[in-house]
Design a protein around this motif. Structure first.
Motif, PDB file in Angstrom:
ATOM      1  N   GLY A   6     -20.216  10.130  32.541  1.00 29.73           N
ATOM      2  CA  GLY A   6     -19.236  11.199  31.917  1.00 29.73           C
ATOM      3  C   GLY A   6     -18.945  12.282  33.130  1.00 29.73           C
ATOM      4  N   LEU A   7     -19.955  12.768  33.468  1.00 31.90           N
ATOM      5  CA  LEU A   7     -19.918  13.969  34.539  1.00 31.90           C
ATOM      6  C   LEU A   7     -19.102  13.275  35.758  1.00 31.90           C
ATOM      7  N   MET A   8     -19.329  12.173  36.252  1.00 34.32           N
ATOM      8  CA  MET A   8     -18.789  11.571  37.244  1.00 34.32           C
ATOM      9  C   MET A   8     -17.075  11.390  36.937  1.00 34.32           C
ATOM     10  N   SER A  68     -17.630  21.650  38.842  1.00 30.74           N
ATOM     11  CA  SER A  68     -17.171  20.467  39.726  1.00 30.74           C
ATOM     12  C   SER A  68     -17.512  20.839  41.149  1.00 30.74           C
ATOM     13  N   ARG A  69     -17.753  21.697  41.671  1.00 32.23           N
ATOM     14  CA  ARG A  69     -18.022  21.825  43.212  1.00 32.23           C
ATOM     15  C   ARG A  69     -19.678  21.208  43.241  1.00 32.23           C
ATOM     16  N   VAL A  70     -20.386  21.653  42.367  1.00 24.83           N
ATOM     17  CA  VAL A  70     -21.862  20.949  42.323  1.00 24.83           C
ATOM     18  C   VAL A  70     -21.691  19.415  42.150  1.00 24.83           C
ATOM     19  N   LEU A  71     -20.921  19.076  41.242  1.00 24.02           N
ATOM     20  CA  LEU A  71     -20.853  17.405  40.961  1.00 24.02           C
ATOM     21  C   LEU A  71     -20.352  16.674  42.114  1.00 24.02           C
ATOM     22  N   ARG A 102     -22.699  13.701  43.813  1.00 23.83           N
ATOM     23  CA  ARG A 102     -22.250  12.151  43.648  1.00 23.83           C
ATOM     24  C   ARG A 102     -22.946  11.811  44.926  1.00 23.83           C
ATOM     25  N   ASN A 103     -23.253  12.457  46.002  1.00 22.20           N
ATOM     26  CA  ASN A 103     -23.915  11.865  47.336  1.00 22.20           C
ATOM     27  C   ASN A 103     -25.316  11.255  46.926  1.00 22.20           C
ATOM     28  N   ASN A 158     -32.342   4.685  39.962  1.00 19.88           N
ATOM     29  CA  ASN A 158     -33.296   5.649  39.156  1.00 19.88           C
ATOM     30  C   ASN A 158     -33.224   6.801  39.002  1.00 19.88           C
ATOM     31  N   ILE A 159     -32.392   7.254  37.918  1.00 11.48           N
ATOM     32  CA  ILE A 159     -32.033   8.883  37.721  1.00 11.48           C
ATOM     33  C   ILE A 159     -32.546   9.442  36.861  1.00 11.48           C
ATOM     34  N   PHE A 160     -33.024  10.782  37.035  1.00  7.70           N
ATOM     35  CA  PHE A 160     -33.604  11.828  36.072  1.00  7.70           C
ATOM     36  C   PHE A 160     -32.822  12.981  36.332  1.00  7.70           C
ATOM     37  N   LEU A 161     -31.802  13.228  35.610  1.00 14.05           N
ATOM     38  CA  LEU A 161     -30.738  14.389  35.801  1.00 14.05           C
ATOM     39  C   LEU A 161     -31.850  15.727  35.809  1.00 14.05           C
ATOM     40  N   ARG A 162     -32.644  15.982  34.774  1.00  9.72           N
ATOM     41  CA  ARG A 162     -33.202  17.257  34.788  1.00  9.72           C
ATOM     42  C   ARG A 162     -34.073  17.827  36.048  1.00  9.72           C
ATOM     43  N   GLY A 163     -34.479  16.752  36.707  1.00 13.69           N
ATOM     44  CA  GLY A 163     -35.120  17.213  37.890  1.00 13.69           C
ATOM     45  C   GLY A 163     -34.101  16.651  39.133  1.00 13.69           C
ATOM     46  N   MET A 164     -33.022  16.138  39.196  1.00 13.14           N
ATOM     47  CA  MET A 164     -32.164  16.237  40.100  1.00 13.14           C
ATOM     48  C   MET A 164     -31.252  17.374  40.515  1.00 13.14           C
ATOM     49  N   PHE A 165     -30.952  17.904  39.417  1.00 14.16           N
ATOM     50  CA  PHE A 165     -29.736  19.044  39.421  1.00 14.16           C
ATOM     51  C   PHE A 165     -30.316  20.111  40.306  1.00 14.16           C
TER      52      PHE A 165
END
Length: 323
Positions: A88-90, A171-174, A178-179, A184-191
């Motif tokens: 959804g974010l992408m 959107s600037r952060v997104l 995308r890079n 194996n993603i864990f969004l809480r720790g990636m942002f």
């Protein structure tokens, strides 16, 4: 500056019971924010169907046909909550200025979106929704959830305490996010790794409006383990430390055995041998299991498989060109 276009990203998995209730709530909040001049009128609610086996996609398609503010995408199969949010974010990053991801179940306080948008206007690019208390949780749920966040931080995964996936991201952060190409993603720790100015907004979490929770204890533990092994190598270092300690005790044991032999105090010790063998065997198996988990993740990463596949959208290429 112009009012930002907001996309509310809502992952959905078997939500036919709750979706008809919460969809109007999302739309009402969107219209309220637009009416107050805090977001642009062409903001949208983007539902992400995560391979549901019920009528979820049918309901999303109907909503999109009834009101232009509703949009929907459907994944080709169930790929998990994190990948649904990411999809959804992408999908939204090139169509809006800010996104807010929120679950479909109505537990997260929708009115907290206004404070998130206010924080964005004040210069924050990421705003984390953080639970102010867990009074509505049972003791067991509260204990396991708090232990989850403490364990994550101790194991080296940088997460915001009591924050799930309710957050505003620009959107600037997104565009930078995308890079991050890992499977194996864990969004809480990636942002938090991306950086940019951020803050937190406290809110009260309510009971689920309808339907059943999709995150029982088993999934929470799996999510924690995925987060730790995806973002940290501390478990490997722990194994190294454990190995050093075991080797040290083994070395001491060898010296003790030699001394006892010289003194003539040795006796047959079947029980002690079995205890040592079992103890060391257990440590080795646990260590191999953790190492194997990392190797498995490396194996998956090297395949470079897509993290999500969108099979359907509620809009067409013609609609896209009109926008």
């Amino acid at each position: 500056m112009d009012n930002p276009v907001l996309y509310i990203v809502v992952p959905c998995y078997n939500e036919e019971e709750v979706l008809p209730i919460t969809a109007p709530m999302f739309l009402a909040e969107l219209n309220d924010l637009a009416g107050k001049g805090k977001i642009a009128p062409d903001s949208r609610v983007l539902f992400v169907n995560d391979g549901s086996g019920d009528r979820t996609w049918e309901i999303i398609s109907t909503l999109a046909g009834q009101d232009e503010h509703f949009l929907g995408i459907s994944q080709s199969r169930n790929r998990g909550h994190q990948n649904a949010v990411l999809a959804g974010l992408m999908e939204a990053k090139d169509r809006c200025d800010i996104t807010i991801s929120i679950d479909c179940d109505g537990q997260d306080d929708i009115t907290a979106m206004e404070r998130m948008v206010d924080a964005y206007h004040q210069g924050c690019e990421v705003v984390y929704g953080v639970r102010s208390s867990r009074e509505t949780d049972t003791f067991f749920k509260r204990f396991t959830a708090e232990s989850f966040y403490k364990l994550m931080n101790r194991m080296g995964a940088e997460v915001v305490y009591n924050h799930a996936d309710y957050r505003l991201v620009s959107s600037r952060v997104l565009q930078e996010f995308r890079n991050y190409k890992e499977v194996n993603i864990f969004l809480r720790g990636m942002f938090p790794l991306v950086g940019f100015p951020s803050t937190s907004v406290p809110y009260e979490r309510a009971e689920r409006i309808a339907g059943k929770s999709h995150y029982p204890l088993k999934k929470m533990l799996a999510l924690a383990f995925d987060g730790i092994t995806s973002l940290s190598v501390k478990p490997i270092r722990f194994i190294t430390g454990l190995g050093i300690v075991a080797a040290l005790f083994g070395f001491i044991g060898v010296i003790w055995a030699i001394v006892e032999t010289i003194l003539g105090n040795t006796v047959a010790g079947w029980s002690s041998i079995i205890c040592v063998v079992c103890f060391m065997g257990g440590i080795q198996l646990i260590s191999l299991g953790i190492i194997g988990e990392y190797i498995g993740k490396i194996y998956l990463e090297t395949k470079v498989r897509p993290r999500y596949i969108i099979s359907e959208r509620t809009w067409t290429d013609v609609d896209e060109k009109k926008d």
